[in-house]
Design a protein around this motif. Structure first.
Motif, PDB file in Angstrom:
ATOM      1  N   PRO A 257       0.834  -1.209   0.000  1.00 57.59           N
ATOM      2  CA  PRO A 257       0.000   0.000   0.000  1.00 57.59           C
ATOM      3  C   PRO A 257       0.866   1.257   0.000  1.00 57.59           C
ATOM      4  O   PRO A 257       1.903   1.318   0.656  1.00 57.59           O
ATOM      5  N   SER A 258       0.454   2.251  -0.760  1.00 57.52           N
ATOM      6  CA  SER A 258       1.221   3.480  -0.871  1.00 57.52           C
ATOM      7  C   SER A 258       0.267   4.636  -1.126  1.00 57.52           C
ATOM      8  O   SER A 258      -0.962   4.468  -1.063  1.00 57.52           O
ATOM      9  N   TYR A 259       0.841   5.817  -1.417  1.00 56.13           N
ATOM     10  CA  TYR A 259       0.009   6.997  -1.699  1.00 56.13           C
ATOM     11  C   TYR A 259       0.547   7.700  -2.941  1.00 56.13           C
ATOM     12  O   TYR A 259       1.744   7.955  -3.066  1.00 56.13           O
ATOM     13  N   PHE A 260      -0.362   7.994  -3.855  1.00 57.43           N
ATOM     14  CA  PHE A 260      -0.076   8.864  -4.989  1.00 57.43           C
ATOM     15  C   PHE A 260      -1.271   9.796  -5.151  1.00 57.43           C
ATOM     16  O   PHE A 260      -2.429   9.366  -4.977  1.00 57.43           O
ATOM     17  N   PRO A 261      -1.047  11.059  -5.485  1.00 58.60           N
ATOM     18  CA  PRO A 261      -2.177  11.997  -5.603  1.00 58.60           C
ATOM     19  C   PRO A 261      -3.173  11.600  -6.689  1.00 58.60           C
ATOM     20  O   PRO A 261      -4.353  11.970  -6.614  1.00 58.60           O
ATOM     21  N   PHE A 262      -2.725  10.868  -7.696  1.00 57.23           N
ATOM     22  CA  PHE A 262      -3.567  10.609  -8.873  1.00 57.23           C
ATOM     23  C   PHE A 262      -4.203   9.229  -8.871  1.00 57.23           C
ATOM     24  O   PHE A 262      -4.913   8.879  -9.817  1.00 57.23           O
ATOM     25  N   ALA A 267      -0.583   1.422  -4.848  1.00 58.50           N
ATOM     26  CA  ALA A 267       0.319   0.362  -4.376  1.00 58.50           C
ATOM     27  C   ALA A 267       1.659   0.458  -5.088  1.00 58.50           C
ATOM     28  O   ALA A 267       1.717   0.794  -6.282  1.00 58.50           O
ATOM     29  N   GLU A 268       2.725   0.183  -4.355  1.00 57.89           N
ATOM     30  CA  GLU A 268       4.050  -0.001  -4.943  1.00 57.89           C
ATOM     31  C   GLU A 268       4.199  -1.467  -5.345  1.00 57.89           C
ATOM     32  O   GLU A 268       3.710  -2.357  -4.650  1.00 57.89           O
ATOM     33  N   ILE A 269       4.858  -1.712  -6.467  1.00 56.00           N
ATOM     34  CA  ILE A 269       5.092  -3.086  -6.911  1.00 56.00           C
ATOM     35  C   ILE A 269       6.553  -3.430  -6.684  1.00 56.00           C
ATOM     36  O   ILE A 269       7.446  -2.734  -7.186  1.00 56.00           O
ATOM     37  N   ASP A 270       6.792  -4.471  -5.934  1.00 57.77           N
ATOM     38  CA  ASP A 270       8.143  -4.986  -5.698  1.00 57.77           C
ATOM     39  C   ASP A 270       8.268  -6.354  -6.338  1.00 57.77           C
ATOM     40  O   ASP A 270       7.297  -7.118  -6.421  1.00 57.77           O
ATOM     41  N   ILE A 271       9.492  -6.672  -6.781  1.00 57.58           N
ATOM     42  CA  ILE A 271       9.778  -8.025  -7.259  1.00 57.58           C
ATOM     43  C   ILE A 271      11.012  -8.534  -6.538  1.00 57.58           C
ATOM     44  O   ILE A 271      11.804  -7.752  -5.995  1.00 57.58           O
ATOM     45  N   GLY A 296      -2.120   1.977  -9.216  1.00 61.66           N
ATOM     46  CA  GLY A 296      -3.332   2.208  -8.452  1.00 61.66           C
ATOM     47  C   GLY A 296      -4.513   2.462  -9.358  1.00 61.66           C
ATOM     48  O   GLY A 296      -4.393   2.556 -10.585  1.00 61.66           O
ATOM     49  N   MET A 297      -5.685   2.577  -8.735  1.00 66.24           N
ATOM     50  CA  MET A 297      -6.902   2.924  -9.460  1.00 66.24           C
ATOM     51  C   MET A 297      -6.953   4.435  -9.670  1.00 66.24           C
ATOM     52  O   MET A 297      -6.646   5.200  -8.759  1.00 66.24           O
ATOM     53  N   VAL A 298      -7.296   4.867 -10.893  1.00 75.39           N
ATOM     54  CA  VAL A 298      -7.298   6.291 -11.218  1.00 75.39           C
ATOM     55  C   VAL A 298      -8.256   7.026 -10.287  1.00 75.39           C
ATOM     56  O   VAL A 298      -9.423   6.637 -10.131  1.00 75.39           O
ATOM     57  N   ASP A 299      -7.761   8.085  -9.641  1.00 75.51           N
ATOM     58  CA  ASP A 299      -8.562   8.861  -8.701  1.00 75.51           C
ATOM     59  C   ASP A 299      -9.762   9.484  -9.420  1.00 75.51           C
ATOM     60  O   ASP A 299      -9.628   9.999 -10.536  1.00 75.51           O
ATOM     61  N   PRO A 300     -10.943   9.452  -8.819  1.00 82.84           N
ATOM     62  CA  PRO A 300     -12.128  10.057  -9.455  1.00 82.84           C
ATOM     63  C   PRO A 300     -11.926  11.527  -9.816  1.00 82.84           C
ATOM     64  O   PRO A 300     -12.481  12.003 -10.811  1.00 82.84           O
ATOM     65  N   ASN A 301     -11.133  12.245  -9.018  1.00 84.75           N
ATOM     66  CA  ASN A 301     -10.889  13.660  -9.337  1.00 84.75           C
ATOM     67  C   ASN A 301     -10.159  13.811 -10.663  1.00 84.75           C
ATOM     68  O   ASN A 301     -10.405  14.764 -11.420  1.00 84.75           O
ATOM     69  N   VAL A 302      -9.252  12.887 -10.967  1.00 84.40           N
ATOM     70  CA  VAL A 302      -8.520  12.941 -12.233  1.00 84.40           C
ATOM     71  C   VAL A 302      -9.476  12.710 -13.395  1.00 84.40           C
ATOM     72  O   VAL A 302      -9.419  13.395 -14.423  1.00 84.40           O
ATOM     73  N   LEU A 303     -10.379  11.744 -13.238  1.00 81.29           N
ATOM     74  CA  LEU A 303     -11.367  11.478 -14.285  1.00 81.29           C
ATOM     75  C   LEU A 303     -12.251  12.698 -14.511  1.00 81.29           C
ATOM     76  O   LEU A 303     -12.533  13.076 -15.662  1.00 81.29           O
ATOM     77  N   GLU A 304     -12.696  13.340 -13.422  1.00 78.27           N
ATOM     78  CA  GLU A 304     -13.539  14.521 -13.557  1.00 78.27           C
ATOM     79  C   GLU A 304     -12.783  15.660 -14.230  1.00 78.27           C
ATOM     80  O   GLU A 304     -13.351  16.392 -15.050  1.00 78.27           O
ATOM     81  N   ALA A 317      -3.886   2.767 -13.413  1.00 81.21           N
ATOM     82  CA  ALA A 317      -2.691   3.337 -14.021  1.00 81.21           C
ATOM     83  C   ALA A 317      -1.463   2.789 -13.309  1.00 81.21           C
ATOM     84  O   ALA A 317      -1.531   2.368 -12.150  1.00 81.21           O
ATOM     85  N   PHE A 318      -0.345   2.800 -14.015  1.00 84.81           N
ATOM     86  CA  PHE A 318       0.916   2.339 -13.425  1.00 84.81           C
ATOM     87  C   PHE A 318       2.063   3.061 -14.114  1.00 84.81           C
ATOM     88  O   PHE A 318       1.899   3.632 -15.203  1.00 84.81           O
ATOM     89  N   GLY A 319       3.208   3.073 -13.481  1.00 82.43           N
ATOM     90  CA  GLY A 319       4.395   3.690 -14.067  1.00 82.43           C
ATOM     91  C   GLY A 319       5.653   3.065 -13.517  1.00 82.43           C
ATOM     92  O   GLY A 319       5.716   2.694 -12.340  1.00 82.43           O
TER      93      GLY A 319
END
Length: 352
Positions: A257-262, A267-271, A296-304, A317-319
């Motif tokens: 679990p992590s935090y991104f504004p968007f 979530a962070e992905i580790d291998i 993570g799942m795209v924040d509703p604010n970004v969609l709006e 979305a992922f990066g």
């Protein structure tokens, strides 16, 4: 004078020329303003009147002979030079020098492999500008005004007016700006909404100290999928498939679990570390795990912000950084090697 003319006749008929230097010597000897033929014409003025007509005819014949021979010699020298120019410039009896076959840069190799994996599961490839506005880089992605990423220590802002830094133009810090442009394109499409499923590889910039693990410029691949009923399970399945295809089937994956504004949730992905196999090394900081991406799942604010109804559509979305992926895949311990153009480093990837 008659004897001199006869002597020059004999000299000219027996003359030979094999190169430009000898051709020039011939011209100076017989045809120049101070040449032998010209001197005889000057001497004609002092000859007896009854001899001038006969001497003049002999001199004209001598001059014509000298000129014809010069023209023939000139054509011969030109032909020799053309033939010499068509000959090989290397000694064909020497041993063959093998061709040095080049190779693609390791970052290009990994970028192409990532694109190939996602294209096979239906993702398009999109691109966008590297000089971007604050709205596309931060505002539309739900970054608050006081977010640290907006400060000068993280972002390269663009100087547009000869000394004053613009508040709204910058070098993009991620390829998420392409996601916003894609969503706006869907909003403005005359055919209405259609699902978005695309990845965005490209170069990004951040004001960071250059070290073995960080650089002020690097490469990212981000991805986005928006449609009806897209859930977190779709995100996990997509990234599980990607990691298994890019690395090995035995590679372990975990979501933190992590935090991104968007995105929300994020979530962070580790291998499992591909260098030490999970036993611990300096690359994984002796934890056995290496972070490769955020998601993570795209924040509703970004969609709006992009004109998409979050009550009807969802997405993930992922990066990830291509340099980090390449380090793990080919066990490169210092990412500065990617930018130094050291041939000894690049030749290690010829077999790929």
């Amino acid at each position: 004078m008659t004897e001199t003319i006869a002597q020059l006749y004999a000299e000219i008929e027996q003359a030979t020329v094999s190169n430009k230097e000898e051709l020039e010597q011939y011209r100076l000897r017989y045809l120049s303003k101070k040449g032998a033929v010209t001197e005889l014409f000057e001497g004609l003025k002092t000859a007896a009147a009854d001899e001038r007509r006969a001497l003049g005819q002999q001199l004209n014949g001598l001059k014509n002979l000298a000129q014809e021979r010069f023209t023939a010699f000139q054509e011969q020298v030109d032909a020799q030079q053309q033939q010499a120019g068509s000959q090989p410039t290397v000694d064909l009896t020497l041993p063959v020098i093998p061709n040095l076959t080049g190779t693609q840069h390791p970052l290009s190799l990994v970028r192409q492999r990532i694109i190939q994996i996602f294209e096979r599961i239906g993702f398009n490839v999109s691109d966008g500008p590297e000089i971007e506005s604050d709205w596309y880089n931060f505002g539309a992605l739900n970054f608050p005004d006081n977010h640290p990423a907006r400060e000068m220590q993280d972002t390269f802002f663009v100087d547009k007016s000869g000394g004053s830094v613009s508040d709204d133009m910058l070098l993009r810090t991620h390829t998420s700006n392409v996601q916003i442009r894609l969503m706006e394109h869907v909003r403005n499409s005359p055919t209405g909404f259609h699902p978005i499923r695309s990845i965005m590889p490209g170069r990004v910039y951040r004001n960071e100290a250059i070290s073995a693990r960080a650089h002020c410029q690097f490469h990212q691949v981000e991805g986005i999928y928006i449609d009806r009923n897209v859930g977190f399970k779709d995100l996990k399945d997509t990234l599980y498939h990607f990691v298994k295809e890019l690395f090995t089937k035995d590679t372990k994956i975990r979501f933190r679990p992590s935090y991104f504004p968007f995105t929300e949730p994020s979530a962070e992905i580790d291998i499992s570390c591909q260098i030490c196999g999970g036993s611990g090394c300096n690359v994984c900081k002796h934890t056995g795990w290496v972070e490769i991406a955020g998601s993570g799942m795209v924040d509703p604010n970004v969609l709006e912000n992009c004109g998409i109804d979050p009550d009807e559509y969802t997405g993930f979305a992922f990066g990830m950084g291509i340099e980090r992926i390449t380090m793990l895949k080919y066990q490169v311990r210092d990412l500065r090697l990617y930018f130094e153009n050291d041939v000894r480093f690049l030749r290690q990837f010829e077999g790929l």
